[in-house]
Write a protein that holds these residues in place. Structure first.
Motif, PDB file in Angstrom:
ATOM      1  N   HIS A  16       0.871  -1.181   0.000  1.00  0.00           N
ATOM      2  CA  HIS A  16       0.000   0.000   0.000  1.00  0.00           C
ATOM      3  C   HIS A  16       0.899   1.218   0.000  1.00  0.00           C
ATOM      4  O   HIS A  16       2.127   1.120  -0.087  1.00  0.00           O
ATOM      5  CB  HIS A  16      -0.933  -0.008   1.214  1.00  0.00           C
ATOM      6  CG  HIS A  16      -0.214   0.064   2.529  1.00  0.00           C
ATOM      7  ND1 HIS A  16       0.124   1.260   3.134  1.00  0.00           N
ATOM      8  CD2 HIS A  16       0.247  -0.917   3.354  1.00  0.00           C
ATOM      9  CE1 HIS A  16       0.763   1.011   4.271  1.00  0.00           C
ATOM     10  NE2 HIS A  16       0.842  -0.299   4.429  1.00  0.00           N
ATOM     11  N   ASN A  17       0.319   2.393   0.097  1.00  0.00           N
ATOM     12  CA  ASN A  17       1.113   3.626   0.130  1.00  0.00           C
ATOM     13  C   ASN A  17       0.781   4.518   1.321  1.00  0.00           C
ATOM     14  O   ASN A  17       1.657   5.203   1.839  1.00  0.00           O
ATOM     15  CB  ASN A  17       0.889   4.432  -1.155  1.00  0.00           C
ATOM     16  CG  ASN A  17       1.376   3.713  -2.385  1.00  0.00           C
ATOM     17  OD1 ASN A  17       2.567   3.524  -2.582  1.00  0.00           O
ATOM     18  ND2 ASN A  17       0.444   3.280  -3.231  1.00  0.00           N
ATOM     19  N   CYS A  24       0.304  -2.448  11.432  1.00  0.00           N
ATOM     20  CA  CYS A  24       0.421  -2.461   9.977  1.00  0.00           C
ATOM     21  C   CYS A  24      -0.818  -3.112   9.356  1.00  0.00           C
ATOM     22  O   CYS A  24      -1.543  -3.863  10.018  1.00  0.00           O
ATOM     23  CB  CYS A  24       1.693  -3.167   9.542  1.00  0.00           C
ATOM     24  SG  CYS A  24       1.710  -4.958   9.812  1.00  0.00           S
ATOM     25  N   ASP A  60       4.012  -5.140   5.968  1.00  0.00           N
ATOM     26  CA  ASP A  60       3.681  -4.245   4.855  1.00  0.00           C
ATOM     27  C   ASP A  60       4.928  -3.893   4.054  1.00  0.00           C
ATOM     28  O   ASP A  60       6.052  -3.906   4.579  1.00  0.00           O
ATOM     29  CB  ASP A  60       3.091  -2.927   5.367  1.00  0.00           C
ATOM     30  CG  ASP A  60       1.758  -3.107   6.078  1.00  0.00           C
ATOM     31  OD1 ASP A  60       1.287  -4.253   6.182  1.00  0.00           O
ATOM     32  OD2 ASP A  60       1.207  -2.087   6.526  1.00  0.00           O
ATOM     33  N   LEU A  66       6.127  -0.632   1.348  1.00  0.00           N
ATOM     34  CA  LEU A  66       5.839   0.645   0.695  1.00  0.00           C
ATOM     35  C   LEU A  66       6.761   0.746  -0.503  1.00  0.00           C
ATOM     36  O   LEU A  66       7.964   0.968  -0.364  1.00  0.00           O
ATOM     37  CB  LEU A  66       6.088   1.806   1.662  1.00  0.00           C
ATOM     38  CG  LEU A  66       5.279   1.802   2.963  1.00  0.00           C
ATOM     39  CD1 LEU A  66       5.699   2.958   3.851  1.00  0.00           C
ATOM     40  CD2 LEU A  66       3.786   1.866   2.676  1.00  0.00           C
ATOM     41  N   GLY A  96       4.173  -2.058  -5.820  1.00  0.00           N
ATOM     42  CA  GLY A  96       4.229  -2.770  -4.552  1.00  0.00           C
ATOM     43  C   GLY A  96       3.753  -4.204  -4.601  1.00  0.00           C
ATOM     44  O   GLY A  96       4.372  -5.096  -4.005  1.00  0.00           O
ATOM     45  N   GLU A 154      -5.507  -0.071  -1.757  1.00  0.00           N
ATOM     46  CA  GLU A 154      -5.317   1.376  -1.643  1.00  0.00           C
ATOM     47  C   GLU A 154      -6.642   2.115  -1.728  1.00  0.00           C
ATOM     48  O   GLU A 154      -7.574   1.681  -2.416  1.00  0.00           O
ATOM     49  CB  GLU A 154      -4.383   1.861  -2.754  1.00  0.00           C
ATOM     50  CG  GLU A 154      -3.838   3.259  -2.555  1.00  0.00           C
ATOM     51  CD  GLU A 154      -3.106   3.401  -1.222  1.00  0.00           C
ATOM     52  OE1 GLU A 154      -3.750   3.859  -0.260  1.00  0.00           O
ATOM     53  OE2 GLU A 154      -1.925   3.066  -1.145  1.00  0.00           O
TER      54      GLU A 154
END
Length: 352
Positions: free
Chosen positions: A93-94, A110, A130, A132, A137, A163
């Protein structure tokens, strides 16, 4: 031993945001000045370049980890596995969980831990973390899963891309129309079946390119300077992608030992229709050959750019015959590729 995708799942939000919804927006230039064009013209030009006619937004009560959980459930069911047998859950994810109408990202714990919790997995040896890595990703997560399995550290991994970009867009920026929400998930495992991941390639270009995508202020200079939104230098990203992505794809394919004529489908990050078409042309030009009809499935027209979710969602849709005139059969050679914030690029060659 081969390393294959044995299950897929995706979650596409129900809320459809059409281009017409942006007619009342006040679009501004980066310096805060008014754009001297009617919104209808701005939106028409936007669609001509990106191909996006509509995108999906998550409902207000759902967060990115919820979307990832929904996609993960489907992938686990599709793979016909016991979730307790998973060795790793890797979530790309971002921005973490950004609650609707708030400005703060939440990544504690997370997202992978949250999704594991939602899946009700008791096994503490199932490690959840996670990554980034911008839009590439999910592909990077698959590459990491492959490495764990090849090294004997795992037999089965769950890789998710999720996302909610709709919650970090600047409504005064034309680029806000690009972004959307969604999630895709895959089960990756060791198997005796033929095929699987044959080769991968990845790189990070940070010397001059690190801030082509960044968190910045609204184009509306009257708004709070401490509130940040996703921003990008579209021209630089376009030029960067056109050079680096085709080269990475070629290196990956050449190292796999396969021929360009073996490639049946290319699943590329759904960032911008014109950019993806240009990348495809550059790639086939490197081999001095024509582009086969239907080799690049597209979903951006109706789903927009959901970052890490675009590739696994697209793959799930094609795999389940949900995109017109697109299907897969056993033995097909596929290329997965992406480019995004960092600037990172990656690709892998896969035999279905």
């Amino acid at each position: 031993m081969n390393i294959k995708i044995t299950g897929t799942g995706s979650y596409i939000p129900d809320t459809i945001e059409k281009n017409e919804a942006f007619h009342e927006h006040i679009f501004l230039n980066n310096d805060g000045s008014v754009i001297n064009s009617p919104n209808e013209v701005i939106i028409e030009k936007f669609q001509a370049i990106t191909g996006i006619a509509e995108r999906r937004y998550a409902k207000a009560h759902l967060n990115s980890s919820d979307l990832g959980f929904f996609a993960a459930e489907k992938a686990i069911i599709d793979a016909k596995i016991d979730p307790e047998t998973l060795d790793y859950i890797i979530v790309a994810h971002n921005f973490g969980d950004v609650k609707h109408d708030t400005i703060q990202s939440d990544m504690l714990p997370c997202l992978a831990a949250r999704i594991k919790h939602s899946l009700r997995i008791k096994n503490p040896k199932c490690v959840a973390y996670d990554i980034l890595f911008g839009c590439p990703g999910w592909i990077e997560g698959v590459i990491q899963a492959k490495a764990f399995i090849k090294a004997g550290m795992a037999k089965r991994c769950l890789v998710i891309g999720s996302e909610t970009l709709s919650r970090v867009i600047d409504k005064h920026d034309r680029d806000a129309m690009i972004f959307s929400d969604g999630a895709g998930a895959t089960v990756i495992e060791a198997t005796e079946e033929e095929g699987g991941i044959l080769e991968h390639e990845c790189a990070s270009y940070t010397y001059d390119e690190a801030y082509y995508l960044y968190f910045g202020n609204s184009n509306n200079q009257a708004l709070d300077k401490n509130t940040r939104y996703i921003k990008m230098d579209g021209r630089k990203i376009y030029e960067f992608a056109l050079t680096t992505v085709p080269n990475a794809m070629k290196t990956c394919l050449d190292n796999s030992g396969l021929d360009i004529k073996d490639v049946k489908k290319i699943f590329i990050h759904q960032a911008n229709e014109k950019m993806d078409e240009a990348i495809l042309k550059r790639f086939y030009r490197l081999y001095r050959t024509e582009i086969p009809e239907g080799v690049m499935p597209m979903s951006i027209q109706t789903l927009g750019n959901s970052s890490v979710a675009t590739v696994p969602t697209l793959f799930d849709l094609v795999r389940n015959n949900q995109i017109e005139n697109q299907s897969l059969k056993k033995g097909d050679v596929l290329i997965f590729a992406s480019v995004g914030a960092g600037m990172h690029i990656n690709a892998f060659v896969y035999k279905y």
